[in-house]
Enzyme design. Structure first.
Site, mmCIF file in Angstrom:
data_model
loop_
_atom_site.group_PDB
_atom_site.id
_atom_site.type_symbol
_atom_site.label_atom_id
_atom_site.label_comp_id
_atom_site.label_asym_id
_atom_site.label_seq_id
_atom_site.Cartn_x
_atom_site.Cartn_y
_atom_site.Cartn_z
ATOM 1 N N SER A 191 0.806 -1.223 0.000
ATOM 2 C CA SER A 191 0.000 0.000 0.000
ATOM 3 C C SER A 191 0.840 1.275 0.000
ATOM 4 C CB SER A 191 -0.935 0.019 1.216
ATOM 5 O OG SER A 191 -0.199 -0.131 2.418
ATOM 6 N N GLY A 203 -1.841 -4.260 1.095
ATOM 7 C CA GLY A 203 -1.967 -5.428 1.947
ATOM 8 C C GLY A 203 -1.023 -6.558 1.620
ATOM 9 N N ASN A 226 3.970 -5.255 5.782
ATOM 10 C CA ASN A 226 2.828 -6.010 6.305
ATOM 11 C C ASN A 226 3.270 -7.264 7.046
ATOM 12 O OD1 ASN A 226 0.539 -4.395 5.398
ATOM 13 N ND2 ASN A 226 1.228 -4.920 3.349
ATOM 14 N N ASP A 255 -4.304 7.031 9.969
ATOM 15 C CA ASP A 255 -3.890 5.727 10.505
ATOM 16 C C ASP A 255 -2.438 5.727 10.971
ATOM 17 O OD1 ASP A 255 -2.412 5.652 8.140
ATOM 18 O OD2 ASP A 255 -3.624 4.079 7.213
ATOM 19 N N HIS A 286 0.189 5.514 6.382
ATOM 20 C CA HIS A 286 0.203 5.715 4.935
ATOM 21 C C HIS A 286 0.369 7.186 4.548
ATOM 22 C CE1 HIS A 286 -1.974 1.848 5.375
ATOM 23 N NE2 HIS A 286 -1.241 1.531 4.314
#
Length: 204
Positions: free
Chosen positions: A27, A64, A93, A174, A177
């Protein structure tokens, strides 16, 4: 004679622009929650094309994705795009899930080997995870990238998120990102590193 000269010019021009760079990432590279044309790999393609460095940048990133996901997808991607360079931006991830550094290293090693076996040159991007995973795990994870770079003799590109994290308004809520506003900076950051690699590979 003029016709031969014209053909030669076209040939060398095509060679200069003919390189394809494929970004294999997650991502952080996929344009998370934004149009793909706003993502840094797309912006980097425009810059490198303008500089006569590449013909195409393929953004093969999926939000992801883990190193294992990338490994499963890579053979088909190499066959489809036949890149001259593969830039691997994977592992975040895996780290956020607390996966074994040995497994991450193994998957990254296979990604590098498969890319090289296809004839592509490889660069790997340093990835960092938040410090709340503990000093021991965080260091073991971070060390994977420079160690692989040294062992496999491939370029290591610094992680682009440091300035993103420190610049107000560049990070999504978040805390993980980069926003759309940060994408031009990331594109320039990575393009500067890739330009040096592309120029040096042309001289060999």
């Amino acid at each position: 004679m003029l016709k031969v000269l014209y053909v030669c010019i076209l040939f060398f021009s095509f060679n200069a622009l003919g390189q394809t760079v494929m970004v294999l990432g997650d991502s952080l590279s996929a344009g998370y929650q934004m149009p793909i044309e706003k993502s840094w790999p797309t912006l980097m393609e425009q810059r490198l094309q303008n500089e006569g460095q590449v013909e195409k940048v393929v953004n093969a990133s999926i939000s992801g994705d883990t190193t294992g996901n990338g490994l499963a997808r890579l053979p088909a991607l190499l066959d489809t795009y036949q890149p001259d360079w593969v830039l691997i931006e994977l592992g975040a991830n895996d780290g956020l899930r607390g996966w074994s550094p040995d497994l991450i290293r193994k998957n990254l090693t296979q990604l590098i080997n498969l890319s090289q076996q296809s004839g592509a040159k490889v660069a790997i991007m340093q990835i960092e995870i938040p410090p709340n995973y503990g000093k021991r795990y965080t260091k073991a994870f971070s060390d994977i990238y420079p160690e692989l770079s040294k062992e496999m003799k491939i370029p290591l590109i610094p992680f682009f998120m440091e300035k993103v994290v420190l610049t107000p308004g560049w990070l999504m809520a978040d805390g993980l990102h980069p926003k759309e506003v940060a994408q031009p900076y990331i594109a320039d950051f990575v393009a500067n590193k890739m330009t040096l690699l592309l120029e040096n590979s042309d001289k060999k």
